[in-house]
Every structure is written in C-alpha cells, then in structure tokens.
Design a protein around this motif. Sequence first.
Motif, mmCIF file in Angstrom:
data_model
loop_
_atom_site.group_PDB
_atom_site.id
_atom_site.type_symbol
_atom_site.label_atom_id
_atom_site.label_comp_id
_atom_site.label_asym_id
_atom_site.label_seq_id
_atom_site.Cartn_x
_atom_site.Cartn_y
_atom_site.Cartn_z
ATOM 1 N N ALA B 154 0.791 -1.303 0.140
ATOM 2 C CA ALA B 154 -0.075 0.018 -0.042
ATOM 3 C C ALA B 154 0.876 1.266 -0.160
ATOM 4 O O ALA B 154 0.528 2.188 -0.818
ATOM 5 C CB ALA B 154 -0.823 0.009 1.238
ATOM 6 N N THR B 158 0.733 3.909 -3.251
ATOM 7 C CA THR B 158 0.109 5.168 -2.891
ATOM 8 C C THR B 158 1.329 6.389 -2.911
ATOM 9 O O THR B 158 1.083 7.349 -2.938
ATOM 10 C CB THR B 158 -0.711 5.240 -1.645
ATOM 11 O OG1 THR B 158 0.335 4.861 -0.591
ATOM 12 C CG2 THR B 158 -1.932 4.501 -1.565
ATOM 13 N N ALA B 212 -2.598 3.369 4.046
ATOM 14 C CA ALA B 212 -3.550 2.092 4.134
ATOM 15 C C ALA B 212 -4.494 2.444 5.473
ATOM 16 O O ALA B 212 -3.697 2.759 6.567
ATOM 17 C CB ALA B 212 -2.644 1.049 4.549
ATOM 18 N N HIS B 236 -11.224 5.424 0.937
ATOM 19 C CA HIS B 236 -11.075 5.726 -0.387
ATOM 20 C C HIS B 236 -11.152 7.227 -0.484
ATOM 21 O O HIS B 236 -10.594 7.822 -1.557
ATOM 22 C CB HIS B 236 -12.263 4.914 -1.237
ATOM 23 C CG HIS B 236 -11.584 3.410 -1.021
ATOM 24 N ND1 HIS B 236 -12.604 2.426 -1.277
ATOM 25 C CD2 HIS B 236 -10.428 2.860 -1.031
ATOM 26 C CE1 HIS B 236 -12.076 1.313 -1.195
ATOM 27 N NE2 HIS B 236 -10.638 1.552 -1.224
ATOM 28 N N LEU B 241 -5.850 3.152 0.800
ATOM 29 C CA LEU B 241 -6.188 1.971 0.439
ATOM 30 C C LEU B 241 -6.462 1.220 1.642
ATOM 31 O O LEU B 241 -6.280 1.592 2.712
ATOM 32 C CB LEU B 241 -4.813 1.025 -0.178
ATOM 33 C CG LEU B 241 -4.613 1.443 -1.496
ATOM 34 C CD1 LEU B 241 -3.242 0.684 -2.054
ATOM 35 C CD2 LEU B 241 -5.524 1.514 -2.607
ATOM 36 N N ASP B 263 -8.977 -3.589 -0.896
ATOM 37 C CA ASP B 263 -8.196 -3.522 -1.748
ATOM 38 C C ASP B 263 -7.313 -4.548 -1.709
ATOM 39 O O ASP B 263 -6.987 -5.138 -2.654
ATOM 40 C CB ASP B 263 -7.646 -2.220 -1.703
ATOM 41 C CG ASP B 263 -8.611 -0.983 -1.967
ATOM 42 O OD1 ASP B 263 -9.153 -1.006 -2.815
ATOM 43 O OD2 ASP B 263 -8.460 -0.114 -0.975
ATOM 44 N N VAL B 288 -5.650 -9.570 -3.860
ATOM 45 C CA VAL B 288 -5.834 -8.355 -4.452
ATOM 46 C C VAL B 288 -6.649 -8.554 -5.586
ATOM 47 O O VAL B 288 -7.079 -9.860 -6.395
ATOM 48 C CB VAL B 288 -4.776 -7.731 -5.129
ATOM 49 C CG1 VAL B 288 -3.740 -7.613 -3.936
ATOM 50 C CG2 VAL B 288 -3.863 -8.603 -6.085
ATOM 51 N N PHE B 294 -1.639 -3.390 -8.530
ATOM 52 C CA PHE B 294 -1.353 -4.239 -7.390
ATOM 53 C C PHE B 294 -0.674 -5.614 -7.416
ATOM 54 O O PHE B 294 0.121 -5.691 -6.571
ATOM 55 C CB PHE B 294 -2.899 -4.795 -6.792
ATOM 56 C CG PHE B 294 -3.549 -3.482 -6.161
ATOM 57 C CD1 PHE B 294 -4.125 -2.552 -6.922
ATOM 58 C CD2 PHE B 294 -3.564 -3.482 -4.843
ATOM 59 C CE1 PHE B 294 -4.856 -1.645 -6.472
ATOM 60 C CE2 PHE B 294 -4.437 -2.314 -4.103
ATOM 61 C CZ PHE B 294 -4.926 -1.327 -5.118
#
Lengths: 520, 456
Positions: B154, B158, B212, B236, B241, B263, B288, B294
């Motif tokens: 994560a 991100t 996350a 979100h 995530l 996610d 995932v 991912f």
Amino acid sequence: MALPVAPKPVLRRFHQARWDEKIIFELSTPGERGILVQQSEPAATEALALREDRLAPLRRTAAPVLPELAQMRVVRHYLRLSQENLGADFNIDIGQGTCTMKYSPKINETLIGTPKLMDLHPLQDEASIQGVLEIFWRMEQLLAEISGMARVSLQTQGGSAAIWANIAMIRAYHESNGDGQVRDEVITTIFSHPSNAACAKAAGYKVITLMPDADGYPDIDALRAAVSPRTAALMITNPEDTGIYNAKIREFVDIVHEAGGLAAYDQANANGILGITRASDAGFDLCHFNLHKTFSTPHASGGPGAGASCVSEKLVPFLPGPTIDKVAEKFVINRDHPQSVGVVAPFYGVAPNVVRAYAWIMALGADGLRQAAETAVLNNNYLLAKVLEIPGASAPYAEGKRRIEQVRYSWQELFEDTGVSSEEIGIRMSDFGMHYWTSHHPYLVPQPFTLEPTESYSKAEIDEYVAVLAHVAGEARSNPEIVRTAPHNQTVHHIHHDDLDDPARWAISWRAYQRKYPSN
Amino acid sequence: MSNQVTHPYIPNSVPAVREQMLAAVGAADIEEFYADIPASLRVQGSLNLPAPFLAEAELERHVSSLLNKNTSTRETLSFLGAGTYNHYVPAVVDEVISRSEFLTAYAGEPYEDHGRFQALFEYQSMMAELLNMDVVNVPTYDGMQAAATALAMAGRITGRRGIVLVSDANPDALSKVSDYVRSFMDLSIVPSINGTADLQAAALAIGADTAALWIQTPSFHGALEDQGEQLARLAHDAGALVVVGTDPIAYGALAPPADWGADIVCGDIQSLGIHQWFGGGRGGFIAVHDDPTFVLEMPSRLFGLESTDVEGEYGFGDVAWDRTSFALREEGKEWVGTAAALWGIAAGVYLASMGPTGMAELGETLLARTAYAAQKLAGVDGVQLCDSALHLREFAIDFSNAALSSTEAVAALRVRGIEPGVVLPGNCLLVCVTEQITAADIDTLAATLTAVLKEN
C-alpha cells in the motif's frame, strides 16, 4: 521375445505420469460432499439467533463457487497431481544446485507424526510442553556448537526469513549505538543469494554488490573501496554458489569490522563444511542455516523450511523473541528481551522441522556430520571431473582448484557450437527423470547450470546423472531438434509463456481465466 | 577418514567406493579438497556434540521419549487460540501432503513438477472464490508477514507513509509489522470502541499521507468489524487503500472483505487444514483484484495457467517473474524465498473437501458455538464480556469482579484438565471456541469456572 532380458539399457526409458487431469473446478458435481462437518447444537443456534441483528448485514449472500466433490474423487485428483510431481525421493536430485537436495530420513516423518507434536498449542502450560521445549533448547545448543556462535533463534520459516531476521538485528544494533542513521549501506556479492541484497533493501539499506575478480573470488579490493563509515554490514556466502571457498574470508570480515560494520554469513551452502570450519572462526557476527537444506528437512514443494539465525555475544540482546531458556532444570519461554527486534515469525518456529533436523543431527553426531560434509565434497569433485569430460561443458573460474559442495558450470562452448541453450538442455534432462537448474539471475556465468550432489547419492547414481547429461549434450550436436522440442516424456508438452507477463491475458485463478476467456 | 561407520544416509561412506572415487579425481585424500581453507579457520579436532544414536531404533526411542513428555490438546479441553487454532484436519489433507512426491520436491520446472504447479494454482483459485478476489499468492510464511507485505505494498502503490490501524491486532503481528515497515512507513493506532473501530476517531486519523487503513476482522479478540463499508469509504475518499487482515475460515457464511471495499486482503491459512504444530504450522495469503498496479507489487510467486503445444493441455508458469527478487535482487519487490507451499497444497485439499456447503456449515457452527460460549461465560458470577461486538471463534472475558484473577483462574482450571484461554493484560482472558469444542464442552468450562471461583 524370450529370456534372457537383462541387462537394461544404460539410459532409463523414463516417462512422467500424464493423467491429463482437469482443473478441480471442472470436476465439480453440484451436491457432492467431500467431508461432513460438526453441526451446532440447538442451544448454540439459539444463542446465535439472539445476535442476528448484528450478524444479518455481515452474511454472505452468494455462496463461494468452491468445487463439490465426493471424498474419493478429491483423493484421486490430488494423488494424480502428486504423481505428476518429481519429489527428491524419486530422482537423482543433484540437478537443483544451491538447494542441497539431500535425503530426508523416513524415521523423522514417523517421529513428528504424533499428537504430542502436531496437536500442541504454543501457549499451553509450560509444564505440559517440556519435551518440545527441550528439543528446541537442545537444537539451539547443537547449532551454536556447529556455528561457533553464542546463541541461536529458530523462529523463522526459511533461509530468506532468517536473512531478514539478521538484517533486522544489524539495524537494531547500529541504532543502539547511535549510528543507525549514518550506517545506511549493506555490501554483498553477486554470487550470494539474492535475498541478502533484497532483504537489506527492504530494511531501508542501500545495497552495494561486489563482482567477482578474474578467478571468481569476491574482489577484496572492491570491498576495500566500498567500506566506509556508512557501512552497516557485509552479507556474504562462502563458499559462494560457484563452490569456490574464499580463503580470504577472515580478511573480508576484518575489513568490514575496521570500518565499524558487522559481518553476516549466509550459510545456505554449509553442507560441505560441517565440522570443518565455523562462522565464528572467520570472525562473523551473525550467520544463518537453512534447516531444509543442510539439516535434511524435506523441501515441501517450496516450504515450510526452517531458518536458524545464529549470533555472537554482542548481538544476543537483539535476537528475535521469545527465546527458550533452561532455568533450574526446567525449560521456559522467555519474553523479557527489551532490545529484541521483536517477533519476526509466529511463536517459536516450524516445530516439525526443528524436530526433524534435531533427529538428523542426533543420527549422525560430530563424526557423522563431518562424514556427511566430506562425502558431499568428494561427490562434488568426482562429479566435477566427470562433467568436465563432456565436450562443451566447463567450470568457469579458479581453474584447477577443488570445489566445496557444488559447482556452477557453463554450456557456453556447447551453445556456441550448437545454438542449444542451457535452459533447453534442462528441459530435455526432465525427459530422463532428472531435475536440472540454471539457478539464480543474473547469468554472470553464461549458459549456467548448477549441480550439487550432497552426500546422499551413490557413485552409481552420480554416474547415471552424468551419463544422461552427456547423452543430452551429445543430442545437442547430433539431433538438436529433439532437445529444442523437449519435453517429450513429460506430463505436458512445451509450455508457452507470452500470457504470463501480460496483465490483460494472464490468468492467476480459475475465475480470472473464466472471466477473461469466456467459453462459447 | 574421520569415521569408519558406513552410515545409511551416506552411501559413499563405503571405504572401497571412497578410495575408487578419490583415485578417479587424482586426490590422495579428502583433505585435498579443503586445501583452500586456511589452517587458522579449521575446526581443531571434533565438534563437541552429544554422542549420536546410530541405530534407528535408538534414535526413535530418544526422540519419542522427549516428545512423550508433552501433553497434547487432545488430552485436555483446550480453549487456546490467539493465532493458532485447533480446527479439525480432514484425513484426506494429511494423506495428500505426506505423499513424498509433494513432501520432498522443491523447485523443479513446470514440466517435471506439473503437479505442484497445478495444486497451487488450484489453491490460489479456491482462495480467490472464498475471498471474492481474482489474485491470491503462493503462500508466504504467515499472516504476520502477509500483513507486513500488504501494508508495504500500500505504501509503494500510494507513495504515502501512513498506516492507520483501527482494530485490536495480535500484539505479535503488531511487533512484526512495526519493525518490518518502519524504514518506509509510520504506524498509528486508533483504539477500538467496544471491540470494533471508532469511526469518528478513524475519520480524524486518516489524512493526505495515509497509505493504508488497516482493519483486522476478526480482531485479536475475535470481534467482527461491521462498519467495513463506512471505513472503506473514509479511506477511499482520502485516497488511501483498505488493507484487511482476516482468517478465511468463516467466509462460507460471511461476506468477504472485498464485498465491502477491501483493496488488499491478507491473513493466515493455518485454520484451513493445518495442524497446530506448536504454533509452527502457518502460511500467509495476500489477495488483490486483477489489477497490475497491485499484482506487480506482490513479492511472492504467482502461478498462472498457460497453453502448451497440445490443444486442451494445461501448462503452468510464473506470472510476472520480473517483479521478484529472484529475478531482480534488490530491485525486486521486497524478497521471496522458500516459504509455505506445502501448507498451500494442504489448504487447497481442505477447501476442495469442504466445498461451499461445508464452509457455510462450518461458519455457522463457529458463529453459533462462539455466541453460546460468550453467553455461558457471561453468566458465570463475577465474569463479564470485554465488549458487546459480534464474535467469531474468540472473545475476551474480564475477571475484575471475580474471586480470582484471570491468571489464577487459568492455574485452577489447568489442574482440572482445562486450558481455558490466553491471559490478556487488564485481568482478562481470551477464550477460543472452534468446531472441535461442543456445547457440552462449553458447559463444562462454565461449570468448572463457576466452581473454582466459588471455592475462592
């Protein structure tokens, strides 16, 4: 035809099982049951009904599309798959070099198959687990003696996890000295397992990789140039996957120590040096063993293995917790380690493998361990001589030197002569029931293959492996097409690869396959 | 030679064979092979190890005598959980994974090892159905490693540092995760309220640097999170995530986390057909959706279906090999090595045996017996439930108003052949009920606890 029928031809007319088995979802018949499960009692059902307000929104609405098979159909499916898998018990498994494919004694399977190990919970009353704690404690003493180190953690489930535990301890050690920020580099060698580099990076370190010198040894001048006040550690294998023992290993360690760094020894290749030389003798601060390699626990199709992290006195406070200690003739679980890196894996380790490895060592003793090491090395040098007789094969580096327990060979000459690659040779080897491994990237040795005969295979078996290798190398010259179009005697034919690297086309589960490739 | 015994594990310990082999390579003795090892690094004499048990019968007696000192959970009434669970292991599972074709294999190619590739592809596929996600890895070591990697993924996806944990997590898992990610990420914990997430506090904790939102359900205390959708929306909306740590055991009955917005889903597979093994029978899954953003961040191996030269023939191979540390060393995603493949095969056999009906019924049994146990123990004088959440398999009880502390109660019940649970800080006890524990067993626990509390 009539008798006599003996002898058999030199090469085995092998064919792997080919059941042409469907994917398990295709075998499903709605309504079939593989096993029946315990049902809740009316009182329990009533208790749950009182919680239905909270439960209702959490309920699954559409059942998972799991296969439905009667029990014998499950058995048949999986036993067919097992027949399509070449375990070490079936082949002369010297072709998976770096993996130390040795015999996993059957008595050890019998020993672990008791409820008094399988059905133990890790948080039971200590009085009720004295036997297993004693085995863990004894195993630690054995590995401390074999490595020469002060203490051992058996917590991790494999070699790479043990490497992670070691780098975590290295990080904690430097932080405790106040130079965690400054020491941000880890040095390794290209012929050390990739997890040394990868774990160091995952722990936040910059990785410096030393290349071999012209003779195949890690370059000591390159090490001198690489060390600095930023050096946290050297993480190195010896012998490396070339099978060449680095005689200057003590100097390597000293150079790193002078720079204030620690030295960690990846002992994945320890099988040839058990009882011959120890990590402590070369001054290492940490080392690790793979119990599934050197100490015989079965490789289990890729785990669970077991790792052992061994450390010198100054790293003891940082060991993963808990430890198993002996206090007044009782074995106790000790969680009081304020400087510990903490938990790196659940509880105490892979208990079945610790027991198997303990039994293996206790079946051999000091003399037996040394005999295993010496025989592995004898087998390897015998194999080396035989392989080098095959036209087109070579053993790059350190020409004329003896090797320890494995050799990274090259088919470069054969490839130049025939265009047949090592990978193609490997697939053809499988037609004769043999494993064969090119081993880790990058392919610094061109057209590589790595053979490691361990102590487990007889002279006759080594001769058989070499005979097949020579035959396939001969085919590359006389009938290259049969090698290129291999396999011919396998469960499946040549597998395509293009879909595996394309996100639009890959299928990592049956449901994804069905979604991407709907049937007409 | 250092030893004259011809050992059954070492065929070429036969003296005549050794001489023959030495002669074949032109070596006078074994020492020649070790010429590169400096004398100063050589072990002088023998290692100081205990005398071996050379006869197999003696070895069997020695090791068995040690193991026989143990008392197994079959010999007591065990309510122990906290990461290792006493679920029933179907005989079929043990039959398959003790086959030496699987047990002794390692890393062969998808030709001679087609069987393990297919068995693990099927494991991935059955887990995918249970979790309602398309991609599941070949097992990593355990659920703690899976959580650490899921959170690190994560962070990479991100480009952010923050992890916000909103559930009660297993303290050992927390220890592992904290040390694993700390070079790249920062963990903050939002204390739970009454067993589940504190929605308002979570909203305040999630920000622009949150990579996350980490939910554990069931939590360390067995509480099922029932605000998943709201939590997922919070995350979100902030560009974070949702990482959910869980146990797959009840997803025949319960909606899997993907259904409410997860996610990345991760956890242990020990519940799915793996014995307790003193805490050492663990495998970890990471699931995932089929999204390369991912999938390409996953460190573990992923087996994929492929075509071969023959129509209708199934081949297998490694998906996106070039993301792994095997291929790229430190430039790969974290690291990968020998982990827990055989346990993956075991979990596959388990799910194939259970089927959708078995998993649904098992989920119901677990929920019902947990509810019953909570009801019964809450009825014991002086004992209270620690929270009012809905629980799966585990729940905590508080001894603050009881005649004994939780530690004292455990000692008193052990004398009576009961392991009542795991002591928690704050004078509490974590009680675990699997399908192996009947309502009558629960009655026994409640009655015996009542009796020992009364005696004091």
